[in-house]
Design a protein around this motif. Structure first.
Motif, PDB file in Angstrom:
ATOM      1  N   ASP A 165      43.779  59.493  36.541  1.00  0.00           N
ATOM      2  CA  ASP A 165      43.533  58.713  37.761  1.00  0.00           C
ATOM      3  C   ASP A 165      42.206  57.971  37.671  1.00  0.00           C
ATOM      4  OD1 ASP A 165      45.907  59.618  38.779  1.00  0.00           O
ATOM      5  OD2 ASP A 165      45.024  61.162  40.054  1.00  0.00           O
ATOM      6  N   GLU A 166      41.208  58.622  37.114  1.00  0.00           N
ATOM      7  CA  GLU A 166      39.897  57.986  36.962  1.00  0.00           C
ATOM      8  C   GLU A 166      39.984  56.763  36.040  1.00  0.00           C
ATOM      9  OE1 GLU A 166      35.620  58.940  34.808  1.00  0.00           O
ATOM     10  OE2 GLU A 166      36.942  60.620  35.324  1.00  0.00           O
ATOM     11  N   ILE A 167      40.754  56.886  34.963  1.00  0.00           N
ATOM     12  CA  ILE A 167      40.926  55.773  34.019  1.00  0.00           C
ATOM     13  C   ILE A 167      41.580  54.584  34.726  1.00  0.00           C
ATOM     14  CG2 ILE A 167      42.170  55.043  31.943  1.00  0.00           C
ATOM     15  CD1 ILE A 167      41.869  57.969  30.961  1.00  0.00           C
ATOM     16  N   MET A 168      42.608  54.852  35.526  1.00  0.00           N
ATOM     17  CA  MET A 168      43.299  53.769  36.232  1.00  0.00           C
ATOM     18  C   MET A 168      42.370  53.116  37.257  1.00  0.00           C
ATOM     19  SD  MET A 168      46.074  52.120  36.173  1.00  0.00           S
ATOM     20  CE  MET A 168      46.850  50.835  37.165  1.00  0.00           C
ATOM     21  N   GLU A 169      41.539  53.902  37.922  1.00  0.00           N
ATOM     22  CA  GLU A 169      40.587  53.342  38.891  1.00  0.00           C
ATOM     23  C   GLU A 169      39.596  52.410  38.203  1.00  0.00           C
ATOM     24  OE1 GLU A 169      38.742  56.585  40.905  1.00  0.00           O
ATOM     25  OE2 GLU A 169      40.619  57.262  41.855  1.00  0.00           O
ATOM     26  N   ARG A 170      39.117  52.817  37.015  1.00  0.00           N
ATOM     27  CA  ARG A 170      38.170  51.963  36.284  1.00  0.00           C
ATOM     28  C   ARG A 170      38.847  50.676  35.824  1.00  0.00           C
ATOM     29  NH1 ARG A 170      36.184  56.861  33.942  1.00  0.00           N
ATOM     30  NH2 ARG A 170      37.287  56.439  31.999  1.00  0.00           N
ATOM     31  N   TRP A 171      40.113  50.763  35.437  1.00  0.00           N
ATOM     32  CA  TRP A 171      40.847  49.565  35.031  1.00  0.00           C
ATOM     33  C   TRP A 171      40.996  48.608  36.211  1.00  0.00           C
ATOM     34  CZ3 TRP A 171      42.152  45.907  32.110  1.00  0.00           C
ATOM     35  CH2 TRP A 171      43.302  45.134  32.312  1.00  0.00           C
ATOM     36  N   ASN A 172      41.316  49.104  37.378  1.00  0.00           N
ATOM     37  CA  ASN A 172      41.462  48.239  38.545  1.00  0.00           C
ATOM     38  C   ASN A 172      40.139  47.566  38.900  1.00  0.00           C
ATOM     39  OD1 ASN A 172      44.235  48.644  38.975  1.00  0.00           O
ATOM     40  ND2 ASN A 172      43.870  50.529  40.124  1.00  0.00           N
ATOM     41  N   ARG A 173      39.024  48.297  38.768  1.00  0.00           N
ATOM     42  CA  ARG A 173      37.721  47.687  39.020  1.00  0.00           C
ATOM     43  C   ARG A 173      37.430  46.596  37.993  1.00  0.00           C
ATOM     44  NH1 ARG A 173      36.017  53.096  40.073  1.00  0.00           N
ATOM     45  NH2 ARG A 173      34.985  53.189  38.031  1.00  0.00           N
ATOM     46  N   LEU A 174      37.788  46.882  36.722  1.00  0.00           N
ATOM     47  CA  LEU A 174      37.552  45.909  35.664  1.00  0.00           C
ATOM     48  C   LEU A 174      38.363  44.637  35.908  1.00  0.00           C
ATOM     49  CD1 LEU A 174      36.310  45.141  32.928  1.00  0.00           C
ATOM     50  CD2 LEU A 174      38.242  46.296  31.813  1.00  0.00           C
ATOM     51  N   LYS A 175      39.600  44.773  36.332  1.00  0.00           N
ATOM     52  CA  LYS A 175      40.428  43.590  36.628  1.00  0.00           C
ATOM     53  C   LYS A 175      39.760  42.710  37.689  1.00  0.00           C
ATOM     54  CE  LYS A 175      44.499  45.305  37.608  1.00  0.00           C
ATOM     55  NZ  LYS A 175      45.938  45.311  37.968  1.00  0.00           N
ATOM     56  N   ASN A 176      39.222  43.342  38.703  1.00  0.00           N
ATOM     57  CA  ASN A 176      38.557  42.566  39.762  1.00  0.00           C
ATOM     58  C   ASN A 176      37.315  41.862  39.228  1.00  0.00           C
ATOM     59  OD1 ASN A 176      40.436  43.330  41.707  1.00  0.00           O
ATOM     60  ND2 ASN A 176      39.280  45.165  42.286  1.00  0.00           N
ATOM     61  N   GLU A 177      36.586  42.537  38.331  1.00  0.00           N
ATOM     62  CA  GLU A 177      35.387  41.928  37.750  1.00  0.00           C
ATOM     63  C   GLU A 177      35.743  40.740  36.861  1.00  0.00           C
ATOM     64  OE1 GLU A 177      33.331  44.976  35.635  1.00  0.00           O
ATOM     65  OE2 GLU A 177      33.072  46.256  37.398  1.00  0.00           O
ATOM     66  N   LEU A 178      36.865  40.822  36.153  1.00  0.00           N
ATOM     67  CA  LEU A 178      37.246  39.790  35.200  1.00  0.00           C
ATOM     68  C   LEU A 178      37.960  38.602  35.847  1.00  0.00           C
ATOM     69  CD1 LEU A 178      38.604  41.991  32.246  1.00  0.00           C
ATOM     70  CD2 LEU A 178      36.485  40.677  32.282  1.00  0.00           C
ATOM     71  N   GLN A 179      38.417  38.785  37.064  1.00  0.00           N
ATOM     72  CA  GLN A 179      39.240  37.749  37.704  1.00  0.00           C
ATOM     73  C   GLN A 179      38.575  36.372  37.718  1.00  0.00           C
ATOM     74  OE1 GLN A 179      40.548  38.807  41.628  1.00  0.00           O
ATOM     75  NE2 GLN A 179      42.383  37.549  41.479  1.00  0.00           N
ATOM     76  N   PRO A 180      37.263  36.274  38.033  1.00  0.00           N
ATOM     77  CA  PRO A 180      36.644  34.936  38.031  1.00  0.00           C
ATOM     78  C   PRO A 180      36.604  34.284  36.650  1.00  0.00           C
ATOM     79  CG  PRO A 180      35.318  36.504  39.277  1.00  0.00           C
ATOM     80  CD  PRO A 180      36.338  37.304  38.532  1.00  0.00           C
ATOM     81  N   GLU A 181      36.653  35.077  35.576  1.00  0.00           N
ATOM     82  CA  GLU A 181      36.559  34.535  34.220  1.00  0.00           C
ATOM     83  C   GLU A 181      37.912  34.091  33.667  1.00  0.00           C
ATOM     84  OE1 GLU A 181      34.562  37.133  31.474  1.00  0.00           O
ATOM     85  OE2 GLU A 181      33.470  38.138  33.083  1.00  0.00           O
ATOM     86  N   MET A 182      38.981  34.584  34.253  1.00  0.00           N
ATOM     87  CA  MET A 182      40.299  34.392  33.654  1.00  0.00           C
ATOM     88  C   MET A 182      41.042  33.215  34.253  1.00  0.00           C
ATOM     89  SD  MET A 182      41.570  38.309  33.083  1.00  0.00           S
ATOM     90  CE  MET A 182      42.675  37.834  31.766  1.00  0.00           C
ATOM     91  N   GLY A 183      41.861  32.587  33.399  1.00  0.00           N
ATOM     92  CA  GLY A 183      42.713  31.502  33.863  1.00  0.00           C
ATOM     93  C   GLY A 183      44.104  32.020  34.183  1.00  0.00           C
ATOM     94  N   ASN A 184      45.076  31.208  33.889  1.00  0.00           N
ATOM     95  CA  ASN A 184      46.452  31.591  34.204  1.00  0.00           C
ATOM     96  C   ASN A 184      47.342  31.366  32.985  1.00  0.00           C
ATOM     97  OD1 ASN A 184      48.353  32.612  36.033  1.00  0.00           O
ATOM     98  ND2 ASN A 184      49.093  30.540  36.520  1.00  0.00           N
ATOM     99  N   THR A 185      46.772  31.591  31.790  1.00  0.00           N
ATOM    100  CA  THR A 185      47.529  31.363  30.568  1.00  0.00           C
ATOM    101  C   THR A 185      48.462  32.537  30.304  1.00  0.00           C
ATOM    102  OG1 THR A 185      45.911  32.426  29.125  1.00  0.00           O
ATOM    103  CG2 THR A 185      45.584  30.075  29.611  1.00  0.00           C
TER     104      THR A 185
END
Length: 352
Positions: free
Chosen positions: A176-196
């Motif tokens: 569960d902790e691993i999945m929580e960190r992944w969800n936080r990472l996705k939110n952090e990366l969202q401004p950097e990512m496009g839609n490719t």
């Protein structure tokens, strides 16, 4: 189940009991005090409670004495899984892929892992905390991509792994902790990512891997090396012994499974146990690779299929502490003379 007991005899001291059973003073004291009530604890000065007729020990007297004999014997050895204090391990990983005489991928990565092993309810757990992860060398054209992809290692920076009796990976205790960190990472990366399409595939892969991370850990050679099934009683020392056939995930054939023939040699030098493995591809069990090569690679490489895989692996353990001191692994795989892949790992207990 009644705990194992050593009944104290006249003249016994904690050092003499430890010597008789082949255990350390601190090991007996820690195990007894954790398994008994406060008024029964062994005191700070290692004196035994005067009203106690026994101390609680991790195994029966007979088994512990036999394991002590194994430790002293030149013909057999017992590597016993034990709790360990927090240690730092320096890990060096090298990868080199050669195609038609040119190096396509050539990288060197250095990591530092903080590791401890503890026992809870009779089960051993390994806790890994990644302290650093540095790509020391990679071709300049790949560096930006490698540093970007390194971010996706963040969910694995802290792992609590349930271990089998032999020391291998059994399950993940902090999924569960691993999945929580992944969800936080996705939110952090969202401004950097496009839609490719590539970025969508990365996110979908992360959702899959970090919601059920055990397959990812078990298929990663570094975790397999670090947490291997090695805690056995070895009865044939100094000679190579054939092992059961095993599988390896190919690096030159896109995750195809390769059947290996393996042998093991165990040597004991004082407190140090050396466990050596040598493996090679089974020539009679990997015909599927020839079909893949002929279909996808032969026209490009302009030479015939010539598959080979060799894997040398060596561990050094402190027998008394049940602690790994060194692991060195080197795997060379080739589809033909023009297409080779080399993977090398050195894991060493840091002296800092």
């Amino acid at each position: 189940m009644e705990p194992n007991r050593y009944y104290v005899k006249n003249g016994d001291t904690l050092p003499s009991i430890a010597e008789e059973l082949g255990l350390s003073i601190s090991e007996i004291k820690k195990y007894h005090n954790e398994s008994s009530r406060p008024h029964e604890w062994i005191k700070e000065d290692n004196s035994l409670p005067v009203w106690s007729t026994f101390i609680i020990i991790p195994d029966s007297v007979e088994v512990l004495k036999r394991k002590k004999e194994d430790f002293l014997s030149s013909e057999r050895a017992a590597l016993i899984q034990k709790e360990t204090d927090t240690d730092d391990y320096l890990i060096l990983q090298k990868i080199d892929m050669q195609v038609s005489g040119g190096s396509m991928i050539d990288s060197e990565t250095e990591m530092m892992w903080e590791f401890r092993k503890f026992r809870k309810d009779g089960i051993f757990y390994g806790e890994i905390q990644q302290k650093s992860h540095q790509v020391k060398y990679i071709k300049s054209i790949y560096r930006q991509f490698a540093e970007y992809m390194q971010k996706f290692n963040k969910p694995l920076e802290h792992l609590v792994i349930e271990l089998s009796h032999e020391g291998g990976v059994e399950s993940l205790a902090n999924q569960d902790e691993i999945m929580e960190r992944w969800n936080r990472l996705k939110n952090e990366l969202q401004p950097e990512m496009g839609n490719t399409l590539e970025e969508k595939n990365i996110i979908e892969g992360g959702d899959r891997d970090f919601s059920d991370t055990l397959p990812l850990i078990k298929n990663n050679i570094l975790y397999t090396l670090f947490l291997n099934d090695l805690f056995y009683e070895y009865v044939e020392l100094g000679t190579f012994v054939e092992q059961e056939k095993q599988q390896y995930t190919s690096q030159v054939f896109a995750n195809e499974q390769v059947m290996l023939l393996s042998k093991r040699k165990v040597e004991k030098e004082g407190d140090i146990l050396k466990i050596k493995f040598y493996s090679e591809a089974d020539p009679g069990k990997n015909g599927h690779l020839r079909s893949i090569y002929n279909t996808k690679l032969k026209d490009f490489l302009q030479e015939n299929f010539d598959y080979a895989l060799t894997w040398s692996l060596e561990y050094h353990f402190d027998i008394r502490k049940g602690k790994m001191l060194l692991c060195h692994s080197k795997i060379k795989e080739q589809a033909s003379r023009k297409y080779t892949h080399l993977t090398e790992h050195t894991i060493q207990l840091s002296k800092n």
